[in-house]
Design a protein around this motif. Structure first.
Motif, mmCIF file in Angstrom:
data_model
loop_
_atom_site.group_PDB
_atom_site.id
_atom_site.type_symbol
_atom_site.label_atom_id
_atom_site.label_comp_id
_atom_site.label_asym_id
_atom_site.label_seq_id
_atom_site.Cartn_x
_atom_site.Cartn_y
_atom_site.Cartn_z
ATOM 1 N N GLN A 205 0.762 -1.275 -0.154
ATOM 2 C CA GLN A 205 0.144 -0.074 0.077
ATOM 3 C C GLN A 205 0.879 1.297 0.056
ATOM 4 O OE1 GLN A 205 -3.268 -0.149 -0.281
ATOM 5 N NE2 GLN A 205 -3.014 -2.344 -0.606
ATOM 6 N N LEU A 206 2.371 1.252 -0.233
ATOM 7 C CA LEU A 206 3.210 2.423 -0.113
ATOM 8 C C LEU A 206 3.076 2.853 -1.385
ATOM 9 C CD1 LEU A 206 5.902 1.218 2.072
ATOM 10 C CD2 LEU A 206 4.041 2.257 2.882
ATOM 11 N N THR A 207 3.376 4.529 -1.328
ATOM 12 C CA THR A 207 3.515 5.254 -2.491
ATOM 13 C C THR A 207 4.219 6.475 -2.141
ATOM 14 O OG1 THR A 207 2.229 6.484 -4.361
ATOM 15 C CG2 THR A 207 1.263 6.484 -2.211
ATOM 16 N N ILE A 208 4.894 7.111 -3.321
ATOM 17 C CA ILE A 208 5.635 8.352 -2.977
ATOM 18 C C ILE A 208 4.430 9.563 -2.544
ATOM 19 C CG2 ILE A 208 6.878 10.176 -3.905
ATOM 20 C CD1 ILE A 208 8.288 8.379 -5.850
ATOM 21 N N LEU A 209 4.750 9.912 -1.568
ATOM 22 C CA LEU A 209 4.137 11.234 -1.023
ATOM 23 C C LEU A 209 4.649 12.490 -1.017
ATOM 24 C CD1 LEU A 209 2.197 9.392 2.069
ATOM 25 C CD2 LEU A 209 1.314 9.459 -0.065
ATOM 26 N N VAL A 210 5.801 12.496 -0.881
ATOM 27 C CA VAL A 210 6.513 13.882 -0.917
ATOM 28 C C VAL A 210 7.782 13.754 -2.017
ATOM 29 C CG1 VAL A 210 7.685 15.855 0.461
ATOM 30 C CG2 VAL A 210 5.668 14.453 1.325
ATOM 31 N N GLN A 211 7.860 14.527 -2.682
ATOM 32 C CA GLN A 211 9.254 14.825 -3.471
ATOM 33 C C GLN A 211 9.492 16.263 -4.134
ATOM 34 O OE1 GLN A 211 8.490 12.375 -7.071
ATOM 35 N NE2 GLN A 211 6.104 12.466 -6.810
ATOM 36 N N GLY A 212 10.465 16.436 -4.754
ATOM 37 C CA GLY A 212 10.752 17.737 -5.321
ATOM 38 C C GLY A 212 11.030 18.699 -4.332
ATOM 39 N N ASP A 213 11.505 18.462 -3.183
ATOM 40 C CA ASP A 213 12.119 19.494 -2.343
ATOM 41 C C ASP A 213 13.451 19.476 -2.317
ATOM 42 O OD1 ASP A 213 13.314 20.834 0.236
ATOM 43 O OD2 ASP A 213 11.274 20.491 1.140
ATOM 44 N N LYS A 214 14.394 20.533 -2.730
ATOM 45 C CA LYS A 214 15.457 20.766 -3.123
ATOM 46 C C LYS A 214 16.569 20.174 -1.733
ATOM 47 C CE LYS A 214 16.334 25.455 -1.238
ATOM 48 N NZ LYS A 214 16.756 26.660 -1.665
ATOM 49 N N ARG A 215 15.775 20.081 -0.695
ATOM 50 C CA ARG A 215 16.400 19.456 0.401
ATOM 51 C C ARG A 215 16.824 17.971 0.363
ATOM 52 N NH1 ARG A 215 13.242 23.209 4.761
ATOM 53 N NH2 ARG A 215 11.785 22.637 3.118
ATOM 54 N N LEU A 216 16.105 17.492 -0.684
ATOM 55 C CA LEU A 216 16.063 16.015 -0.679
ATOM 56 C C LEU A 216 17.070 15.580 -2.064
ATOM 57 C CD1 LEU A 216 12.077 15.220 -0.700
ATOM 58 C CD2 LEU A 216 13.833 14.577 0.937
ATOM 59 N N PHE A 217 17.925 16.472 -2.420
ATOM 60 C CA PHE A 217 19.068 16.149 -3.357
ATOM 61 C C PHE A 217 19.974 15.205 -2.789
ATOM 62 C CE2 PHE A 217 23.197 17.350 -5.369
ATOM 63 C CZ PHE A 217 22.832 17.226 -6.764
ATOM 64 N N ASN A 218 20.341 14.211 -3.649
ATOM 65 C CA ASN A 218 20.955 12.933 -3.183
ATOM 66 C C ASN A 218 22.547 12.809 -4.140
ATOM 67 O OD1 ASN A 218 21.891 10.572 -1.947
ATOM 68 N ND2 ASN A 218 20.502 9.424 -3.210
ATOM 69 N N GLN A 219 23.395 13.384 -3.559
ATOM 70 C CA GLN A 219 24.812 13.177 -4.278
ATOM 71 C C GLN A 219 25.607 12.206 -3.855
ATOM 72 O OE1 GLN A 219 26.205 15.679 -6.673
ATOM 73 N NE2 GLN A 219 27.211 13.967 -7.149
ATOM 74 N N TYR A 220 26.404 11.338 -5.097
ATOM 75 C CA TYR A 220 27.291 10.488 -4.809
ATOM 76 C C TYR A 220 28.487 10.798 -5.341
ATOM 77 C CZ TYR A 220 22.969 7.179 -4.417
ATOM 78 O OH TYR A 220 21.986 6.680 -4.164
ATOM 79 N N GLY A 221 29.610 10.162 -4.389
ATOM 80 C CA GLY A 221 30.920 10.636 -4.708
ATOM 81 C C GLY A 221 31.765 9.053 -4.718
ATOM 82 N N VAL A 222 33.092 9.354 -5.129
ATOM 83 C CA VAL A 222 33.750 8.256 -5.336
ATOM 84 C C VAL A 222 35.084 8.577 -4.983
ATOM 85 C CG1 VAL A 222 34.417 8.557 -7.861
ATOM 86 C CG2 VAL A 222 34.486 6.065 -6.696
ATOM 87 N N MET A 223 35.967 7.812 -4.212
ATOM 88 C CA MET A 223 37.307 7.904 -3.627
ATOM 89 C C MET A 223 38.288 6.724 -4.025
ATOM 90 S SD MET A 223 36.789 10.465 -0.344
ATOM 91 C CE MET A 223 35.200 9.392 0.286
ATOM 92 N N LEU A 224 39.461 6.936 -4.259
ATOM 93 C CA LEU A 224 40.378 5.964 -3.675
ATOM 94 C C LEU A 224 40.847 5.866 -2.436
ATOM 95 C CD1 LEU A 224 42.369 3.653 -5.252
ATOM 96 C CD2 LEU A 224 44.048 5.590 -5.131
ATOM 97 N N VAL A 225 41.037 4.742 -1.692
ATOM 98 C CA VAL A 225 41.372 4.819 -0.467
ATOM 99 C C VAL A 225 42.711 5.142 -0.423
ATOM 100 C CG1 VAL A 225 41.733 3.256 1.616
ATOM 101 C CG2 VAL A 225 39.589 2.967 0.362
#
Length: 271
Positions: A205-225
């Motif tokens: 019964q789940l669905t997306i209810l809230v989206q589009g807020d700029k505070r929900l931005f999700n950035q990915y990064g990569v690094m060599l140890v």
């Protein structure tokens, strides 16, 4: 004697080939969303075919993935908590951080929506309503990038979770997929990265209810140890992986990954 010499030669060759094979893989400590969304299942075979380097993925919450790298048990980290990543670099555990891609978080919840937040683009207001109505909420609680974002959003809402937590708030200590399964079984609200949500099948019964807020931005990064901290880190092979995911070829592969025609991740290396 010739037989034994040939036998010893064969054993030596096998050991040499084994050592070479061992050198042809790297370990990437990554967030669960890159694996559970299916991205790595699509992306890594392309890299492996082009480079000849196998990739072993250890999928954990971002905090745990960074801790694994601190212990020297990974060659590369691929995660999504910029603040934690910068701390990792400042402490000298990583060589250089590169942005790879982004998507966003979404607030998922029951279709009946007891907190009455459907259609809102204000994540802080939505969380405030969930807490005020004591509506069931599931948290990953695992120091992941998603969990870190959730905690920041509760803080922005002015809610002290240590005091507000009760029967309505469920700390699971689990990855995104298992946490979504728990939310589905409870008909509860949950913060999810969009990529894992799109690949999640047990929505009930789940669905997306809230989206589009700029505070929900999700950035990915990569690094060599950092090999200076852990000399056994496979510097050359690890750097080849880093260079590939931020190259035009790797970026195009990320953009091409879709579920049901919908793009899950948006490459932004160098932007």
């Amino acid at each position: 004697m010739k037989f034994f010499r040939r036998l010893l030669l064969m054993v030596a060759c096998m050991l040499t080939l084994s050592a070479v094979a061992d050198d042809e893989f790297i370990t990437v400590a990554s967030t669960t969303s890159t694996e559970q969304s299916g991205l790595f299942g699509y992306l890594l075979p392309i890299f492996e075919k082009q480079s000849g380097i196998k990739v072993h993925v250890v999928a954990l919450g971002t905090g745990q993935a960074l801790d694994l790298a601190r212990r020297g048990d990974a060659d590369v980290v691929f995660v999504h908590d910029p603040a934690a990543e910068e701390k990792f670099l400042t402490e000298g555990w990583g060589v250089e951080r590169f942005e790879v891609m982004y998507n966003d978080f979404v607030l998922v919840g029951p279709q009946k929506d007891p907190a009455k937040i459907t259609g809102s683009q204000d994540i802080v207001a939505a969380l405030t309503k969930i807490e005020s109505t004591q509506s069931p909420f599931v948290s990953r609680g695992d120091r992941s990038g998603t969990h870190a974002t959730e905690l920041r959003l509760w803080k922005l809402s002015g809610i002290d979770l240590d005091k507000a937590k009760g029967a309505w708030y469920r700390d699971t200590g689990s990855g995104m997929g298992p946490a979504l399964n728990i939310a589905a079984s409870m008909n509860a609200y949950i913060l999810s990265d969009r990529g894992t949500w799109l690949s999640f099948k047990n929505r009930q019964q789940l669905t997306i209810l809230v989206q589009g807020d700029k505070r929900l931005f999700n950035q990915y990064g990569v690094m060599l140890v950092n090999p200076a901290r852990h000399p056994h880190v496979k510097k050359q092979a690890g750097q080849k992986f880093v260079d590939w995911v931020i190259s035009p070829t790797g970026q195009q592969a990320i953009a091409a990954y879709r579920i049901g025609g919908e793009q899950l991740f948006y490459p932004n290396a160098g932007k």
